[in-house]
Design a protein around this motif. Structure first.
Motif, PDB file in Angstrom:
ATOM      1  N   ARG A   1     -20.681  34.072 -36.044  1.00 12.71           N
ATOM      2  CA  ARG A   1     -21.218  32.863 -36.679  1.00 12.71           C
ATOM      3  C   ARG A   1     -20.709  31.607 -35.971  1.00 12.71           C
ATOM      4  NH1 ARG A   1     -25.294  31.747 -39.249  1.00 12.71           N
ATOM      5  NH2 ARG A   1     -24.311  30.201 -40.597  1.00 12.71           N
ATOM      6  N   VAL A   2     -19.445  31.630 -35.564  1.00 16.08           N
ATOM      7  CA  VAL A   2     -18.895  30.475 -34.833  1.00 16.08           C
ATOM      8  C   VAL A   2     -19.711  30.245 -33.564  1.00 16.08           C
ATOM      9  CG1 VAL A   2     -16.928  29.637 -33.480  1.00 16.08           C
ATOM     10  CG2 VAL A   2     -16.542  30.592 -35.756  1.00 16.08           C
ATOM     11  N   LYS A   3     -20.000  31.323 -32.849  1.00 18.13           N
ATOM     12  CA  LYS A   3     -20.807  31.193 -31.623  1.00 18.13           C
ATOM     13  C   LYS A   3     -22.196  30.647 -31.934  1.00 18.13           C
ATOM     14  CE  LYS A   3     -18.232  34.841 -29.398  1.00 18.13           C
ATOM     15  NZ  LYS A   3     -18.084  36.292 -29.527  1.00 18.13           N
ATOM     16  N   GLU A   4     -22.754  31.155 -33.003  1.00 18.24           N
ATOM     17  CA  GLU A   4     -24.103  30.741 -33.416  1.00 18.24           C
ATOM     18  C   GLU A   4     -24.146  29.255 -33.774  1.00 18.24           C
ATOM     19  OE1 GLU A   4     -26.444  33.370 -34.236  1.00 18.24           O
ATOM     20  OE2 GLU A   4     -28.062  32.096 -35.005  1.00 18.24           O
ATOM     21  N   LEU A   5     -23.088  28.797 -34.431  1.00 18.02           N
ATOM     22  CA  LEU A   5     -23.073  27.412 -34.923  1.00 18.02           C
ATOM     23  C   LEU A   5     -22.464  26.434 -33.916  1.00 18.02           C
ATOM     24  CD1 LEU A   5     -21.902  28.150 -38.597  1.00 18.02           C
ATOM     25  CD2 LEU A   5     -24.223  27.512 -37.885  1.00 18.02           C
ATOM     26  N   ALA A   6     -21.909  26.948 -32.832  1.00 14.15           N
ATOM     27  CA  ALA A   6     -21.166  26.104 -31.885  1.00 14.15           C
ATOM     28  C   ALA A   6     -21.966  24.908 -31.354  1.00 14.15           C
ATOM     29  CB  ALA A   6     -20.631  26.950 -30.735  1.00 14.15           C
ATOM     30  N   PRO A   7     -23.265  25.080 -31.023  1.00 19.56           N
ATOM     31  CA  PRO A   7     -24.014  23.916 -30.506  1.00 19.56           C
ATOM     32  C   PRO A   7     -23.995  22.715 -31.452  1.00 19.56           C
ATOM     33  CG  PRO A   7     -25.256  25.943 -30.153  1.00 19.56           C
ATOM     34  CD  PRO A   7     -24.075  26.307 -31.001  1.00 19.56           C
ATOM     35  N   GLU A   8     -23.884  22.974 -32.753  1.00 22.26           N
ATOM     36  CA  GLU A   8     -23.825  21.861 -33.718  1.00 22.26           C
ATOM     37  C   GLU A   8     -22.415  21.288 -33.830  1.00 22.26           C
ATOM     38  OE1 GLU A   8     -25.359  23.369 -37.499  1.00 22.26           O
ATOM     39  OE2 GLU A   8     -26.623  24.743 -36.345  1.00 22.26           O
ATOM     40  N   HIS A   9     -21.435  21.949 -33.224  1.00 22.08           N
ATOM     41  CA  HIS A   9     -20.042  21.522 -33.360  1.00 22.08           C
ATOM     42  C   HIS A   9     -19.365  21.457 -31.991  1.00 22.08           C
ATOM     43  CE1 HIS A   9     -20.001  21.950 -37.777  1.00 22.08           C
ATOM     44  NE2 HIS A   9     -20.814  22.972 -37.579  1.00 22.08           N
ATOM     45  N   PRO A  10     -19.743  20.467 -31.175  1.00 21.19           N
ATOM     46  CA  PRO A  10     -19.128  20.365 -29.836  1.00 21.19           C
ATOM     47  C   PRO A  10     -17.610  20.251 -29.904  1.00 21.19           C
ATOM     48  CG  PRO A  10     -20.410  18.378 -30.396  1.00 21.19           C
ATOM     49  CD  PRO A  10     -20.728  19.411 -31.414  1.00 21.19           C
ATOM     50  N   GLU A  11     -17.091  19.727 -31.011  1.00 22.06           N
ATOM     51  CA  GLU A  11     -15.632  19.552 -31.134  1.00 22.06           C
ATOM     52  C   GLU A  11     -14.894  20.897 -31.163  1.00 22.06           C
ATOM     53  OE1 GLU A  11     -17.809  19.201 -33.496  1.00 22.06           O
ATOM     54  OE2 GLU A  11     -17.065  19.968 -35.401  1.00 22.06           O
ATOM     55  N   TRP A  12     -15.597  21.975 -31.504  1.00 22.30           N
ATOM     56  CA  TRP A  12     -14.945  23.296 -31.585  1.00 22.30           C
ATOM     57  C   TRP A  12     -14.401  23.765 -30.232  1.00 22.30           C
ATOM     58  CZ3 TRP A  12     -18.657  26.621 -35.205  1.00 22.30           C
ATOM     59  CH2 TRP A  12     -18.518  26.161 -36.525  1.00 22.30           C
ATOM     60  N   LYS A  13     -15.016  23.289 -29.149  1.00 21.47           N
ATOM     61  CA  LYS A  13     -14.551  23.715 -27.823  1.00 21.47           C
ATOM     62  C   LYS A  13     -13.103  23.330 -27.556  1.00 21.47           C
ATOM     63  CE  LYS A  13     -18.931  23.755 -25.306  1.00 21.47           C
ATOM     64  NZ  LYS A  13     -19.816  22.851 -24.572  1.00 21.47           N
ATOM     65  N   LYS A  14     -12.640  22.305 -28.317  1.00 16.75           N
ATOM     66  CA  LYS A  14     -11.290  21.797 -28.068  1.00 16.75           C
ATOM     67  C   LYS A  14     -10.340  22.018 -29.240  1.00 16.75           C
ATOM     68  CE  LYS A  14     -13.152  18.116 -25.158  1.00 16.75           C
ATOM     69  NZ  LYS A  14     -13.541  16.691 -25.157  1.00 16.75           N
ATOM     70  N   THR A  15     -10.849  22.603 -30.338  1.00 22.42           N
ATOM     71  CA  THR A  15     -10.024  22.723 -31.541  1.00 22.42           C
ATOM     72  C   THR A  15      -9.766  24.189 -31.876  1.00 22.42           C
ATOM     73  OG1 THR A  15     -11.667  21.103 -32.307  1.00 22.42           O
ATOM     74  CG2 THR A  15      -9.784  21.553 -33.787  1.00 22.42           C
ATOM     75  N   GLN A  16      -8.507  24.512 -32.121  1.00 22.62           N
ATOM     76  CA  GLN A  16      -8.194  25.855 -32.631  1.00 22.62           C
ATOM     77  C   GLN A  16      -8.425  25.904 -34.138  1.00 22.62           C
ATOM     78  OE1 GLN A  16      -8.116  28.116 -30.775  1.00 22.62           O
ATOM     79  NE2 GLN A  16      -6.743  27.929 -28.992  1.00 22.62           N
ATOM     80  N   PRO A  17      -8.789  27.028 -34.677  1.00 22.07           N
ATOM     81  CA  PRO A  17      -8.934  28.346 -34.054  1.00 22.07           C
ATOM     82  C   PRO A  17     -10.321  28.573 -33.441  1.00 22.07           C
ATOM     83  CG  PRO A  17      -9.341  28.547 -36.388  1.00 22.07           C
ATOM     84  CD  PRO A  17      -9.042  27.091 -36.127  1.00 22.07           C
ATOM     85  N   PHE A  18     -11.188  27.498 -33.466  1.00 21.51           N
ATOM     86  CA  PHE A  18     -12.565  27.679 -33.006  1.00 21.51           C
ATOM     87  C   PHE A  18     -12.634  27.960 -31.497  1.00 21.51           C
ATOM     88  CE2 PHE A  18     -12.522  25.048 -36.796  1.00 21.51           C
ATOM     89  CZ  PHE A  18     -13.366  25.767 -37.616  1.00 21.51           C
ATOM     90  N   LYS A  19     -11.766  27.242 -30.735  1.00 24.89           N
ATOM     91  CA  LYS A  19     -11.714  27.452 -29.292  1.00 24.89           C
ATOM     92  C   LYS A  19     -11.429  28.932 -28.987  1.00 24.89           C
ATOM     93  CE  LYS A  19      -9.295  25.381 -25.289  1.00 24.89           C
ATOM     94  NZ  LYS A  19      -8.491  26.495 -24.752  1.00 24.89           N
ATOM     95  N   ALA A  20     -10.425  29.482 -29.668  1.00 16.98           N
ATOM     96  CA  ALA A  20     -10.066  30.892 -29.465  1.00 16.98           C
ATOM     97  C   ALA A  20     -11.241  31.802 -29.832  1.00 16.98           C
ATOM     98  CB  ALA A  20      -8.838  31.237 -30.315  1.00 16.98           C
ATOM     99  N   ALA A  21     -11.924  31.466 -30.922  1.00 21.82           N
ATOM    100  CA  ALA A  21     -13.055  32.285 -31.363  1.00 21.82           C
ATOM    101  C   ALA A  21     -14.158  32.257 -30.320  1.00 21.82           C
ATOM    102  CB  ALA A  21     -13.571  31.770 -32.711  1.00 21.82           C
ATOM    103  N   LEU A  22     -14.442  31.072 -29.792  1.00 22.34           N
ATOM    104  CA  LEU A  22     -15.521  30.937 -28.814  1.00 22.34           C
ATOM    105  C   LEU A  22     -15.191  31.630 -27.498  1.00 22.34           C
ATOM    106  CD1 LEU A  22     -16.540  27.225 -29.483  1.00 22.34           C
ATOM    107  CD2 LEU A  22     -17.916  29.275 -29.937  1.00 22.34           C
ATOM    108  N   GLU A  23     -13.906  31.597 -27.138  1.00 22.75           N
ATOM    109  CA  GLU A  23     -13.482  32.206 -25.871  1.00 22.75           C
ATOM    110  C   GLU A  23     -13.124  33.683 -26.030  1.00 22.75           C
ATOM    111  OE1 GLU A  23     -10.294  29.619 -24.786  1.00 22.75           O
ATOM    112  OE2 GLU A  23     -11.644  27.978 -24.184  1.00 22.75           O
TER     113      GLU A  23
END
Lengths: 330, 330
Positions: free
Chosen positions: A87-109
Motif C-alpha cells: 500500500r505504501v508503494k501504491e500511495l507513494a506518488p501522492e506522498h513525495p515526502e515519504w522518500k525522505k521520511t522513515q519508516p516510509f523510506k525503508a518501506a519503499l526501498e
C-alpha cells in the motif's frame, strides 16, 4: 399409516454403509495419530457428549483462535505488513515526502533492517498511513483486491492458500461439535474479516482484533463511518482477554495460539473451572514451512513454551503432528 | 423404493390442517393488524423469500435493536440507574463520605432533582463507583441477584417482566426468518448481557453496549479480568454505528429504536443500498405504559420523530399498534 418398506431400507443401509463411514469419519485427517490428536478428540468428545461428566451446553463451547502463525503463516513477515508495504508503494506518488521520511523510506526501498529498527511505532505509522481515511467497506475492497493477487514468494501462492489444513479441520470439527469458533488476532480486525468467512467459515462478527478508531459523520448528506489514523485497541497479550471480554462476553473453554502474544489468552482460558483446552502450534518444520520459536522477532514463542507443560497446554509439533501443512493447490 | 401412502397422507393433511394452521400462524399476534404490522411483515418476507427480487442471504440479515425504551421500559428512570442507586445504598456503609458528596448524597436521599442536576457526569460517577472493582463474572452475579428481586413500583413487577411482548415476537420472527438479532444499547454491555439470552434469546456476544475499561492481571497466581472505574466506550448516538462497525463488522439492514439516541443507527442502517427497515417505537400509551417524546429527559424523541417520514422510518404508535404491552404475568 405405516410404510414398512422404509425401515427395511434404513436397516440395510445401516448394516452396509455405516462401518465404512465410521472408518472414514476421522475428523482430523491431516493430523497424524498420536497423543496430540487424541488429546484434542478426547477434550471435544467429553464436553460435547451429553452422557459425559464434563458435558457443557453449546452456549459454553466457546473456542478462540489466534490468526497469524496459528491459522495461517506469519513468516517472513506478517501478511498484513506485506499488505501495508504494498500500500505504501501504491500511495507513494501522492506522498513525495515519504522518500525522505522513515519508516516510509525503508518501506519503499524494501530495507527490512531499517524497518525493523523503526520498531512497533514505525509499523503502526505504516498501518495508520495506509489503512485509514476510508470507510470500512472501501477498506474491504482494497484488502480483497490485494489478497486476490498478492503472492508469497517462497510458496508462490496467494496468502489465503497458506492457511494450515489441520487447523481448518479443527475449526470444522469444533463447529460440528457445537462450538462457536472465534478469531482473536493481534492483526487488524477489518483485515482479518475480509477472508475469515470464506477461508475459515468464521463470520465478521466472530472476529476480534486490533482496531483503529472510526468516526461517524454525515458527508454530503450520506451517513458514513470513516476510518481514522488513530489506534483504538491492541488485541495482543493482555489485550486478548480484554478483547474477548468486550466482544464475546464469556471466557472461552478452549484457546489456540502459537506465540507469547497468546500467553494471556491461553492462561485466562485454561484457568477457568471445568474442562479446558489450551494448545500451542510450535513451528518446527523448516522444510515444509518454518522452524522458529524463542529467537524469532515474528511470533516469538518463549515463555509460553516453557510454561506449557505446567499449565497443561498441548504443544503441537508441526513437523511430526501434521500430515499436511497447507490445503492442496487448486 | 416408493411409498405411495405418504403423498396421500400429506395431501389430506394439507387440505385439512393448513388453513387452520395459517390462521394461527400470525408471527406477530400482539400487533394489531394495520399498516405498521404489514410493513414489517412485507419487509421480512421480501428479504427472506428466495424468489423475491429483494432476497438477501442470511449472512446479510442483520437486525439491531436499542434496548431501553425499545425492548423494555425506561421510565421513570433507566433500569440500570435504578440498579446503580440501589448499589449506592448497599455500598454506603463502606463509604461514609458519600453522605456529604454529590451525586452520592442525592442518590442516598432519593433526591432525583439533585441527581438530575448532576447531569450525565454525575450518573457516570455513580456507575463507576458501583460497577467497577470486580470481575465481569462477579458483576454478573450482582446484577442477576438484583434483577431477581428488584421491582418496578408502578407495575409491581420485576424488570425482566417489563419487556415489550410485541418486540419479543418481532425478535423471534426475525430469527425464524434467518436474521441475526443484536442489541445495540446505550446501557452497559455487561448489564444487558445478564438477561439478554434468557429474556430476548440474544447471546452475550450479540450484545453491543457502553462499557467501562477492563484490565488483565494475575492476582495471587490467578489470571483475572478486572473492571475499572474508567469509561471505555459510549454506545449512544454517533457511538451506535461505531459500536456496530467494531462488534458486528457489517451494516445492518434493519434497525429498531425509540429515541434520538438511535438516530444515527437508524440513519446509517437505512442509508445502505437495497432493502432497509428503520423503525421507531413511539411511547403513546400513558395508560398501559407511558406517553413521552420531545420533552422527556429519558428517551427524548424529537429530531428522529420529525425526520421519520422523510427517511421512510416506520413509527410504531404503541397505543394503537400494540394489543399487549408486556408479557402475561407468570
Amino acid at each position: 399409516m405405516l410404510c414398512r418398506i422404509r425401515p427395511l431400507i434404513a436397516l440395510v443401509a445401516f448394516l452396509f454403509v455405516v462401518p465404512a463411514f465410521a472408518q472414514d469419519d476421522d475428523p482430523l485427517p491431516s493430523w497424524n495419530d498420536g497423543a496430540t490428536k487424541q488429546a484434542i478428540i478426547d477434550f471435544v468428545t467429553k464436553v460435547s457428549e451429553p452422557e459425559s461428566g464434563d458435558y457443557l451446553p453449546p452456549k459454553d463451547r466457546i473456542a478462540t483462535f489466534d490468526n497469524d502463525g496459528t491459522l495461517w503463516l506469519e513468516q517472513p513477515m506478517y501478511v498484513q505488513l506485506a499488505f501495508a508495504l504494498d500500500r505504501v508503494k501504491e500511495l507513494a506518488p501522492e506522498h513525495p515526502e515519504w522518500k525522505k521520511t522513515q519508516p516510509f523510506k525503508a518501506a519503499l526501498e524494501g530495507d527490512m533492517k531499517a524497518l525493523a529498527a523503526s520498531g512497533e511505532k514505525g509499523v503502526a505509522e505504516l498501518v495508520m498511513a495506509t489503512h485509514a481515511g476510508m470507510t470500512p467497506a472501501e477498506f474491504q475492497t482494497i484488502v480483497g483486491d490485494w489478497l486476490a493477487t498478492a503472492k508469497d514468494k517462497r510458496f508462490e501462492r496467494g496468502y489465503t492458500g497458506l492457511v494450515y489444513q489441520p487447523m481448518l479441520e479443527l475449526l470444522a470439527y469444533l463447529r460440528q461439535r457445537g462450538f462457536t469458533t472465534y478469531i482473536v488476532s493481534g492483526g487488524g480486525i477489518e483485515f482479518v474479516r475480509n477472508f475469515s468467512q470464506a477461508v475459515y467459515g468464521i463470520p465478521p462478527a466472530q472476529v476480534v482484533g486490533s482496531s483503529i478508531k472510526t468516526k461517524y459523520e454525515v458527508v454530503d448528506g450520506v451517513p458514513t463511518v470513516m476510518r481514522l489514523a488513530e489506534m483504538n485497541f491492541i488485541d495482543d497479550k493482555d489485550g486478548k482477554p480484554i478483547g474477548i471480554t468486550e466482544h464475546i462476553g464469556q471466557r472461552p473453554i478452549a484457546a489456540f495460539g502459537n506465540s507469547d502474544g497468546d500467553y494471556q489468552m491461553l492462561d485466562w482460558t485454561t484457568a477457568g473451572d471445568g474442562p479446558r483446552l489450551g494448545l500451542i502450534v510450535h513451528h518446527t518444520d523448516a522444510e515444509r514451512e518454518y522452524a522458529y520459536d524463542r529467537d524469532s522477532s515474528v511470533g516469538r514463542l518463549d515463555k509460553a513454551l516453557d510454561d506449557a507443560p505446567g499449565k497443561g497446554w498441548i504443544v503441537v509439533d508441526m513437523k511430526n503432528d501434521w500430515k499436511e501443512i497447507f490445503p492442496p493447490k487448486e
